[in-house]
Scaffold this motif. Sequence first.
Motif, PDB file in Angstrom:
ATOM      1  N   THR A 465       0.830  -1.198   0.000  1.00 41.50           N
ATOM      2  CA  THR A 465       0.000   0.000   0.000  1.00 41.50           C
ATOM      3  C   THR A 465       0.865   1.250   0.000  1.00 41.50           C
ATOM      4  OG1 THR A 465      -0.150   0.058   2.419  1.00 41.50           O
ATOM      5  CG2 THR A 465      -1.858  -1.169   1.236  1.00 41.50           C
ATOM      6  N   LEU A 466       0.329   2.313  -0.581  1.00 42.05           N
ATOM      7  CA  LEU A 466       0.943   3.634  -0.550  1.00 42.05           C
ATOM      8  C   LEU A 466      -0.155   4.645  -0.279  1.00 42.05           C
ATOM      9  CD1 LEU A 466       2.336   1.943  -3.232  1.00 42.05           C
ATOM     10  CD2 LEU A 466       3.988   3.774  -2.814  1.00 42.05           C
ATOM     11  N   THR A 467       0.202   5.772   0.313  1.00 37.45           N
ATOM     12  CA  THR A 467      -0.774   6.793   0.686  1.00 37.45           C
ATOM     13  C   THR A 467      -0.500   8.043  -0.137  1.00 37.45           C
ATOM     14  OG1 THR A 467      -0.811   5.874   2.915  1.00 37.45           O
ATOM     15  CG2 THR A 467      -1.793   8.051   2.609  1.00 37.45           C
ATOM     16  N   ASN A 468      -1.457   8.439  -0.956  1.00 35.42           N
ATOM     17  CA  ASN A 468      -1.190   9.554  -1.858  1.00 35.42           C
ATOM     18  C   ASN A 468      -1.335  10.896  -1.147  1.00 35.42           C
ATOM     19  OD1 ASN A 468      -3.945  10.191  -1.812  1.00 35.42           O
ATOM     20  ND2 ASN A 468      -4.195  10.081  -4.030  1.00 35.42           N
ATOM     21  N   LEU A 469      -1.175  11.981  -1.892  1.00 37.56           N
ATOM     22  CA  LEU A 469      -1.138  13.311  -1.277  1.00 37.56           C
ATOM     23  C   LEU A 469      -2.432  13.696  -0.593  1.00 37.56           C
ATOM     24  CD1 LEU A 469      -1.331  16.151  -3.954  1.00 37.56           C
ATOM     25  CD2 LEU A 469      -2.214  13.847  -4.330  1.00 37.56           C
ATOM     26  N   GLU A 470      -3.546  13.040  -0.937  1.00 44.17           N
ATOM     27  CA  GLU A 470      -4.826  13.336  -0.299  1.00 44.17           C
ATOM     28  C   GLU A 470      -4.974  12.641   1.055  1.00 44.17           C
ATOM     29  OE1 GLU A 470      -8.335  13.176  -3.341  1.00 44.17           O
ATOM     30  OE2 GLU A 470      -6.926  11.573  -3.800  1.00 44.17           O
ATOM     31  N   GLY A 471      -4.087  11.680   1.353  1.00 50.28           N
ATOM     32  CA  GLY A 471      -4.319  10.811   2.506  1.00 50.28           C
ATOM     33  C   GLY A 471      -5.159   9.608   2.136  1.00 50.28           C
ATOM     34  N   ARG A 472      -5.232   9.303   0.849  1.00 47.95           N
ATOM     35  CA  ARG A 472      -5.981   8.146   0.359  1.00 47.95           C
ATOM     36  C   ARG A 472      -5.027   6.949   0.254  1.00 47.95           C
ATOM     37  NH1 ARG A 472     -10.340   8.170  -3.707  1.00 47.95           N
ATOM     38  NH2 ARG A 472      -9.704  10.269  -4.288  1.00 47.95           N
ATOM     39  N   VAL A 473      -5.308   5.886   0.990  1.00 50.45           N
ATOM     40  CA  VAL A 473      -4.478   4.683   0.984  1.00 50.45           C
ATOM     41  C   VAL A 473      -4.868   3.839  -0.219  1.00 50.45           C
ATOM     42  CG1 VAL A 473      -3.716   2.665   2.294  1.00 50.45           C
ATOM     43  CG2 VAL A 473      -4.365   4.771   3.503  1.00 50.45           C
ATOM     44  N   LEU A 474      -3.877   3.480  -1.030  1.00 48.01           N
ATOM     45  CA  LEU A 474      -4.088   2.732  -2.262  1.00 48.01           C
ATOM     46  C   LEU A 474      -3.325   1.411  -2.213  1.00 48.01           C
ATOM     47  CD1 LEU A 474      -3.394   5.723  -4.676  1.00 48.01           C
ATOM     48  CD2 LEU A 474      -5.658   4.808  -4.139  1.00 48.01           C
ATOM     49  N   LEU A 475      -3.871   0.402  -2.859  1.00 47.49           N
ATOM     50  CA  LEU A 475      -3.186  -0.892  -2.963  1.00 47.49           C
ATOM     51  C   LEU A 475      -2.544  -1.024  -4.337  1.00 47.49           C
ATOM     52  CD1 LEU A 475      -2.491  -3.730  -1.940  1.00 47.49           C
ATOM     53  CD2 LEU A 475      -4.719  -4.494  -2.823  1.00 47.49           C
ATOM     54  N   ARG A 476      -1.220  -1.203  -4.341  1.00 48.34           N
ATOM     55  CA  ARG A 476      -0.494  -1.477  -5.580  1.00 48.34           C
ATOM     56  C   ARG A 476      -0.224  -2.975  -5.635  1.00 48.34           C
ATOM     57  NH1 ARG A 476       5.135   0.963  -5.555  1.00 48.34           N
ATOM     58  NH2 ARG A 476       5.726  -1.047  -4.663  1.00 48.34           N
ATOM     59  N   GLN A 477      -0.791  -3.609  -6.627  1.00 53.47           N
ATOM     60  CA  GLN A 477      -0.645  -5.055  -6.739  1.00 53.47           C
ATOM     61  C   GLN A 477       0.598  -5.408  -7.549  1.00 53.47           C
ATOM     62  OE1 GLN A 477      -4.702  -7.120  -6.925  1.00 53.47           O
ATOM     63  NE2 GLN A 477      -5.132  -5.182  -7.948  1.00 53.47           N
ATOM     64  N   SER A 478       1.172  -6.564  -7.264  1.00 57.19           N
ATOM     65  CA  SER A 478       2.341  -7.002  -8.032  1.00 57.19           C
ATOM     66  C   SER A 478       1.881  -7.566  -9.371  1.00 57.19           C
ATOM     67  CB  SER A 478       3.126  -8.055  -7.254  1.00 57.19           C
ATOM     68  OG  SER A 478       2.319  -9.190  -6.985  1.00 57.19           O
ATOM     69  N   SER A 479       2.743  -7.433 -10.384  1.00 60.00           N
ATOM     70  CA  SER A 479       2.336  -7.795 -11.739  1.00 60.00           C
ATOM     71  C   SER A 479       3.282  -8.750 -12.441  1.00 60.00           C
ATOM     72  CB  SER A 479       2.201  -6.522 -12.595  1.00 60.00           C
ATOM     73  OG  SER A 479       1.241  -5.658 -12.061  1.00 60.00           O
ATOM     74  N   ARG A 480       4.485  -8.935 -11.900  1.00 64.63           N
ATOM     75  CA  ARG A 480       5.412  -9.857 -12.548  1.00 64.63           C
ATOM     76  C   ARG A 480       6.379 -10.392 -11.499  1.00 64.63           C
ATOM     77  NH1 ARG A 480       7.361  -7.859 -17.371  1.00 64.63           N
ATOM     78  NH2 ARG A 480       9.167  -9.209 -17.309  1.00 64.63           N
ATOM     79  N   PRO A 481       7.012 -11.529 -11.781  1.00 63.61           N
ATOM     80  CA  PRO A 481       7.931 -12.111 -10.794  1.00 63.61           C
ATOM     81  C   PRO A 481       9.199 -11.288 -10.647  1.00 63.61           C
ATOM     82  CG  PRO A 481       7.961 -13.371 -12.839  1.00 63.61           C
ATOM     83  CD  PRO A 481       6.844 -12.386 -12.971  1.00 63.61           C
ATOM     84  N   ALA A 482       9.842 -11.439  -9.508  1.00 68.61           N
ATOM     85  CA  ALA A 482      11.101 -10.727  -9.260  1.00 68.61           C
ATOM     86  C   ALA A 482      12.181 -11.261 -10.196  1.00 68.61           C
ATOM     87  CB  ALA A 482      11.525 -10.924  -7.815  1.00 68.61           C
ATOM     88  N   PRO A 483      13.019 -10.377 -10.744  1.00 67.08           N
ATOM     89  CA  PRO A 483      14.093 -10.829 -11.630  1.00 67.08           C
ATOM     90  C   PRO A 483      15.282 -11.359 -10.830  1.00 67.08           C
ATOM     91  CG  PRO A 483      14.183  -8.455 -11.399  1.00 67.08           C
ATOM     92  CD  PRO A 483      12.994  -8.907 -10.613  1.00 67.08           C
TER      93      PRO A 483
END
Length: 714
Positions: A465-483
């Motif tokens: 999760t990351l919290t944007n400038l508004e104070g809105r908590v967002l979920l960033r999902q993973s999309s590919r395997p680690a290299p």
Amino acid sequence: MNQVIEQQDGLSKLVMDTQCPFCSVQCKMQIIEERETGKRPVYTVNPTPNAASEGRLCIKGMNAYQHALTGERLLHPMMKKDGQFIRISWEEAYSLIERKFTALQGQYGKDSVGVYGGGSLTNESAYLLGKFTRIALRSKYIDYNGRFCMSAAASAGNKAFGMDRGLTNQLADIELAKCIVLAGTNIAECQPTLMPYFTRAKEKGAYIIAIDPRETGTTRMADLHLCVKPGMDASLANGMLKVLLDEGLIDEGFVQQRTKGFAELKAHLEELDLDAIAELTGVPVKLIRQAALAYGKASTGMVFTARGVEQQTDGYMAVRNFLNLVLLTGKIGKPGSGYGAVTGQGNGQGGREHGQKADQLPGYRLIENAEDRAYVANVWGIDPSELPEKGVSAYEMMEKVHEQEIRGLFVMGSNPIVSNPNANFVEEGLRKLDFLVVADMLMSETAQLADLILPATAYLENEGTLTNLEGRVLLRQSSRPAPGEAKHDWEILCEIAEKLGKGKYFGFSSAESIFEELRLASRGGIADYYGITYDRLRKEEGVYWPCPAPDHPGAKRLFESTFAHEDGKAEMIPVQNHLPKEQVSADYPLYLTTGRVLTQYLTGVQTRRSHSLAARDVESFMEIHPRTAKKYRVEDAALVKLESVRGTIFVRCRYSSDIREDTVFVPMHWGDTQNVNKITNQALDPTCRMPGFKVCAVKVSPFAIEAAVGYLAK
């Protein structure tokens, strides 16, 4: 893992849903990778509808995949031997850390090992970094590069309102404002996907005031540009406040019922002289009055501050004065009215809420508060006495390194050799360390000095999760395997903790499991995330904090009826007019100010690895007014030498009539001989410990090959 793979007739397609890793808007996007047998992959980037950017992407977001997929990624742990990096196993790396850190702490004490984090880490990694420092290492020394981004605004918000959240209202409120003050913020280049909010506000009749020593894309959008002298923002706000008071443009009911400190502020303003303020700030009285009257007479209004105001040795007080402007007119806590600290880094907001700062514990609790210590210690399963005390700020950590009070340093997701002021001093200190560990995805200038490098995952691979400038908590999902052998930040911390004998406190199996503990650790704190879950984030596309319960909608607008202080009132204070700590002189006759450009981000470690972005700005530059340039015999497009009492850099000269004649501008995204922080001022704000990046005294001269060779030979 959130990915869709289609294969047909030698063509494979990978669909990746993610969000931009750069600025605090955190725009959502979908990246499509198409591979045809025997050919290079082709990438298509599509913005995804979302509440913050409304489905827009800027040039950085469109090309963010390039640094994540570059062939320059760090793929294996590497140890420095005889000046060269050699590949080692993770087990060897962990054993080396355990051996070195244990020996240093055994000889010099627990605080001889410090931790330095970053404002782009997920909430989970930021939370765990603080816990790791205080439990696995038992050290008080932790801080992060977000200190250089938000500390002035954060401290000011906490003191004035009782709470620090980037925006006190939603971005959607912007177009409801009838007057908008943009103080020291260049949104057109730093958060360009937000610009339509302001253009729509203008279409609805809003009057926009921009305060900046330079003409920028943002000031060109504005109705009024106040071309302030660098470092004099607090004084300019005093001028506007005085006009408001003299003209009776204050909300007396709001001031009496919801604030305190008015009498002291009023007495201070009555003593000020507008002509003197005009002389101090370089802004004519007529324009100061024009700005104040526009804001004071507007039925709704918003004030935004950013690094131009905050990265000063009086940044805290400067922001407090702009908050005085908000409070004196009652323009907060209602639609179209509020304050916004425009966060710079992707998770600059969330990164400071959960324990990366020297004085904080999760939930924006204070490490020096006995109740806060007891609560977090209980969540972590330790006695409060086991928690270390408060450490020091980011630059002060570099001073401790230089003094060899800190002898071992663990750096995660940051590049302090470029981001700190007085960078030559910082580099000297880092070279003194007995043991430097850097966890990163790419080889930074700091990583080059490391004894051990640990490869970390990039935004496409690392869920959280990351919290944007508004104070809105967002979920960033993973999309590919680690290299290669790269690991997630949180995995690295858990595995080192296990090696240090503290594994029982770090038994996490996923980012979501860390977030579940973070929810509990933040419960009841100012930044209360308890009511936020991954399931909610997936369904609702973000939740505002504070959110104290799972059925709570999240606070979209703050301070509608009360402020966060115990008495419910906001605090106004008098702010004195004073000059920056470093003044121009005969030897150093020009002011230097720093900032960003559209195509680059922070210290450039990521954006300079993007071929599309690097091609647009291949090198740094110095912006200078043509009349000033002629005075010092420097030619347009020529290399110049720029010096302060701290050091020297060499950059390309760029003529511009859009900057004050007493000021030069250099962006912050380049290292080595173009690292502007080799010459910036290390003096700190006495309250928030923000360095004075935005003002120092310099001299400029034509490039001489002899001088450059001599400098490089040092």
